[in-house]
Design a protein around this motif. Structure first.
Motif, PDB file in Angstrom:
ATOM      1  N   ARG A  34       0.822  -1.208   0.000  1.00 18.80           N
ATOM      2  CA  ARG A  34       0.000   0.000   0.000  1.00 18.80           C
ATOM      3  C   ARG A  34       0.857   1.260   0.000  1.00 18.80           C
ATOM      4  N   ILE A  35       0.400   2.242  -0.745  1.00 19.96           N
ATOM      5  CA  ILE A  35       1.032   3.558  -0.719  1.00 19.96           C
ATOM      6  C   ILE A  35      -0.046   4.589  -0.390  1.00 19.96           C
ATOM      7  N   TRP A  36       0.377   5.820  -0.188  1.00 18.85           N
ATOM      8  CA  TRP A  36      -0.532   6.879   0.221  1.00 18.85           C
ATOM      9  C   TRP A  36      -1.689   7.052  -0.749  1.00 18.85           C
ATOM     10  N   ASN A  37      -1.429   6.994  -2.047  1.00 17.29           N
ATOM     11  CA  ASN A  37      -2.477   7.137  -3.046  1.00 17.29           C
ATOM     12  C   ASN A  37      -3.268   5.833  -3.124  1.00 17.29           C
ATOM     13  N   GLY A  38      -4.409   5.814  -2.466  1.00 21.00           N
ATOM     14  CA  GLY A  38      -5.236   4.616  -2.400  1.00 21.00           C
ATOM     15  C   GLY A  38      -5.816   4.163  -3.729  1.00 21.00           C
ATOM     16  N   MET A  39      -5.737   5.004  -4.761  1.00 23.28           N
ATOM     17  CA  MET A  39      -6.236   4.612  -6.080  1.00 23.28           C
ATOM     18  C   MET A  39      -5.273   3.647  -6.766  1.00 23.28           C
ATOM     19  N   ILE A  40      -4.049   3.547  -6.273  1.00 26.34           N
ATOM     20  CA  ILE A  40      -3.069   2.629  -6.854  1.00 26.34           C
ATOM     21  C   ILE A  40      -3.261   1.269  -6.188  1.00 26.34           C
ATOM     22  N   ASP A  41      -3.598   0.275  -6.984  1.00 25.10           N
ATOM     23  CA  ASP A  41      -3.886  -1.052  -6.439  1.00 25.10           C
ATOM     24  C   ASP A  41      -3.163  -2.129  -7.236  1.00 25.10           C
ATOM     25  N   ARG A  42      -1.889  -1.926  -7.456  1.00 21.78           N
ATOM     26  CA  ARG A  42      -1.096  -2.926  -8.168  1.00 21.78           C
ATOM     27  C   ARG A  42      -0.620  -3.987  -7.186  1.00 21.78           C
ATOM     28  N   GLN A  43      -0.331  -5.150  -7.724  1.00 23.36           N
ATOM     29  CA  GLN A  43       0.133  -6.254  -6.886  1.00 23.36           C
ATOM     30  C   GLN A  43       1.446  -6.808  -7.418  1.00 23.36           C
ATOM     31  N   PRO A  44       2.554  -6.500  -6.719  1.00 15.48           N
ATOM     32  CA  PRO A  44       3.821  -7.100  -7.127  1.00 15.48           C
ATOM     33  C   PRO A  44       3.783  -8.617  -6.900  1.00 15.48           C
ATOM     34  N   ALA A  45       4.632  -9.327  -7.590  1.00 15.35           N
ATOM     35  CA  ALA A  45       4.752 -10.774  -7.362  1.00 15.35           C
ATOM     36  C   ALA A  45       5.434 -11.041  -6.029  1.00 15.35           C
ATOM     37  N   LEU A  46       6.309 -10.105  -5.632  1.00 13.08           N
ATOM     38  CA  LEU A  46       7.164 -10.300  -4.460  1.00 13.08           C
ATOM     39  C   LEU A  46       7.570  -8.939  -3.914  1.00 13.08           C
ATOM     40  N   ILE A  47       7.698  -8.845  -2.582  1.00 11.99           N
ATOM     41  CA  ILE A  47       8.175  -7.615  -1.956  1.00 11.99           C
ATOM     42  C   ILE A  47       9.408  -7.944  -1.126  1.00 11.99           C
ATOM     43  N   ALA A  48      10.492  -7.205  -1.373  1.00 13.28           N
ATOM     44  CA  ALA A  48      11.710  -7.327  -0.569  1.00 13.28           C
ATOM     45  C   ALA A  48      11.726  -6.150   0.395  1.00 13.28           C
ATOM     46  N   ARG A  49      11.528  -6.408   1.684  1.00  8.29           N
ATOM     47  CA  ARG A  49      11.537  -5.349   2.708  1.00  8.29           C
ATOM     48  C   ARG A  49      12.967  -5.205   3.205  1.00  8.29           C
ATOM     49  N   CYS A  50      13.721  -4.373   2.552  1.00  4.79           N
ATOM     50  CA  CYS A  50      15.160  -4.259   2.807  1.00  4.79           C
ATOM     51  C   CYS A  50      15.466  -3.445   4.059  1.00  4.79           C
ATOM     52  N   THR A  51      16.492  -3.896   4.783  1.00  5.08           N
ATOM     53  CA  THR A  51      16.933  -3.200   5.988  1.00  5.08           C
ATOM     54  C   THR A  51      18.388  -2.747   5.893  1.00  5.08           C
ATOM     55  N   SER A  52      19.030  -3.014   4.764  1.00  5.04           N
ATOM     56  CA  SER A  52      20.433  -2.631   4.603  1.00  5.04           C
ATOM     57  C   SER A  52      20.756  -2.467   3.118  1.00  5.04           C
ATOM     58  N   PRO A  53      21.833  -1.749   2.828  1.00  5.58           N
ATOM     59  CA  PRO A  53      22.258  -1.630   1.428  1.00  5.58           C
ATOM     60  C   PRO A  53      22.579  -2.993   0.808  1.00  5.58           C
ATOM     61  N   GLN A  54      23.105  -3.910   1.596  1.00  7.60           N
ATOM     62  CA  GLN A  54      23.418  -5.242   1.078  1.00  7.60           C
ATOM     63  C   GLN A  54      22.145  -5.956   0.617  1.00  7.60           C
ATOM     64  N   GLU A  55      21.050  -5.771   1.371  1.00  8.81           N
ATOM     65  CA  GLU A  55      19.792  -6.388   0.955  1.00  8.81           C
ATOM     66  C   GLU A  55      19.246  -5.737  -0.314  1.00  8.81           C
ATOM     67  N   VAL A  56      19.444  -4.446  -0.467  1.00 14.15           N
ATOM     68  CA  VAL A  56      19.023  -3.772  -1.699  1.00 14.15           C
ATOM     69  C   VAL A  56      19.794  -4.364  -2.877  1.00 14.15           C
ATOM     70  N   MET A  57      21.094  -4.559  -2.708  1.00 12.26           N
ATOM     71  CA  MET A  57      21.893  -5.181  -3.775  1.00 12.26           C
ATOM     72  C   MET A  57      21.403  -6.592  -4.068  1.00 12.26           C
ATOM     73  N   SER A  58      21.060  -7.356  -3.035  1.00 11.47           N
ATOM     74  CA  SER A  58      20.522  -8.708  -3.242  1.00 11.47           C
ATOM     75  C   SER A  58      19.194  -8.659  -3.978  1.00 11.47           C
ATOM     76  N   ALA A  59      18.354  -7.676  -3.649  1.00 10.95           N
ATOM     77  CA  ALA A  59      17.061  -7.548  -4.319  1.00 10.95           C
ATOM     78  C   ALA A  59      17.249  -7.235  -5.808  1.00 10.95           C
ATOM     79  N   ILE A  60      18.198  -6.373  -6.111  1.00  5.77           N
ATOM     80  CA  ILE A  60      18.470  -6.048  -7.514  1.00  5.77           C
ATOM     81  C   ILE A  60      18.997  -7.274  -8.253  1.00  5.77           C
ATOM     82  N   LYS A  61      19.871  -8.040  -7.607  1.00  8.61           N
ATOM     83  CA  LYS A  61      20.366  -9.290  -8.226  1.00  8.61           C
ATOM     84  C   LYS A  61      19.229 -10.268  -8.449  1.00  8.61           C
ATOM     85  N   LEU A  62      18.335 -10.384  -7.472  1.00  9.36           N
ATOM     86  CA  LEU A  62      17.176 -11.270  -7.598  1.00  9.36           C
ATOM     87  C   LEU A  62      16.370 -10.876  -8.839  1.00  9.36           C
ATOM     88  N   ALA A  63      16.042  -9.592  -8.944  1.00 11.38           N
ATOM     89  CA  ALA A  63      15.232  -9.125 -10.077  1.00 11.38           C
ATOM     90  C   ALA A  63      15.938  -9.364 -11.403  1.00 11.38           C
TER      91      ALA A  63
END
Length: 176
Positions: A34-63
């Motif tokens: 969910r985001i602030w604009n409630g009219m947006i109702d897209r559904q990603p296949a997967l959400i990576a809730r990153c807590t560090s830059p290393q996880e962001v890099m892993s998420a980019i590699k995953l994608a």
């Protein structure tokens, strides 16, 4: 992408994350997309809730490795909805919350999940301010990249210099 495929991706990639990879079947998935604009109702296949830059890099590699479209959610304001992709990987930076203020240097370093209200509270106790969002629940990352307009834009003042958080920061307060 089927539920089986998504769960298979999570099994393969979860070891690269200390935080959760969320499938649509996860109890936190709906709130995380969910985001602030409630009219947006897209559904990603997967959400990576990153807590560090290393996880962001892993998420980019995953994608990249799995051929998934990517969207990035910072503070979650996202009026246009670009923070939420359909059937791809949403990289959620909102758990990345840190503001380190150096009053002597008049500088603040902030992580990408910080909201303007959080940033303002951290800097104002040191008598510092900067231009930024006029809405306290807007993320600093998205607004900064989108123009950095705010309440102090037209006021002549000595603002705090701030830098966005950099990936080589190993802990809050470290320098980059």
């Amino acid at each position: 992408m089927t539920d089986t495929q998504i769960l298979s991706l999570i099994s393969a990639w979860q070891p690269h994350f200390s935080s959760l990879l969320l499938a649509p079947s996860h109890s936190e998935f709906s709130a995380a997309r969910r985001i602030w604009n409630g009219m947006i109702d897209r559904q990603p296949a997967l959400i990576a809730r990153c807590t560090s830059p290393q996880e962001v890099m892993s998420a980019i590699k995953l994608a990249r490795n799995e051929g998934l479209h990517v969207s990035v959610r910072g503070g979650g304001h996202g009026v246009a909805g670009s923070a939420v992709c359909q059937d791809g990987l949403m990289i959620d930076l909102s758990p990345m919350k840190m503001v380190a203020v150096d009053p002597a240097r008049r500088e603040a370093v902030a992580a990408p999940g910080v909201l303007w209200g959080e940033f303002d509270r951290a800097t104002e106790i040191h008598g510092l301010a900067t231009t930024g969002g006029q809405v306290s629940h807007t993320g600093i990352a998205g607004l900064t990249l989108g123009g950095g307009l705010g309440n102090l834009l037209y006021i002549s003042t000595s603002p705090v210099a701030w830098r966005p958080w950099r990936s080589h920061h190993s802990s809050p307060g470290s320098r980059g």
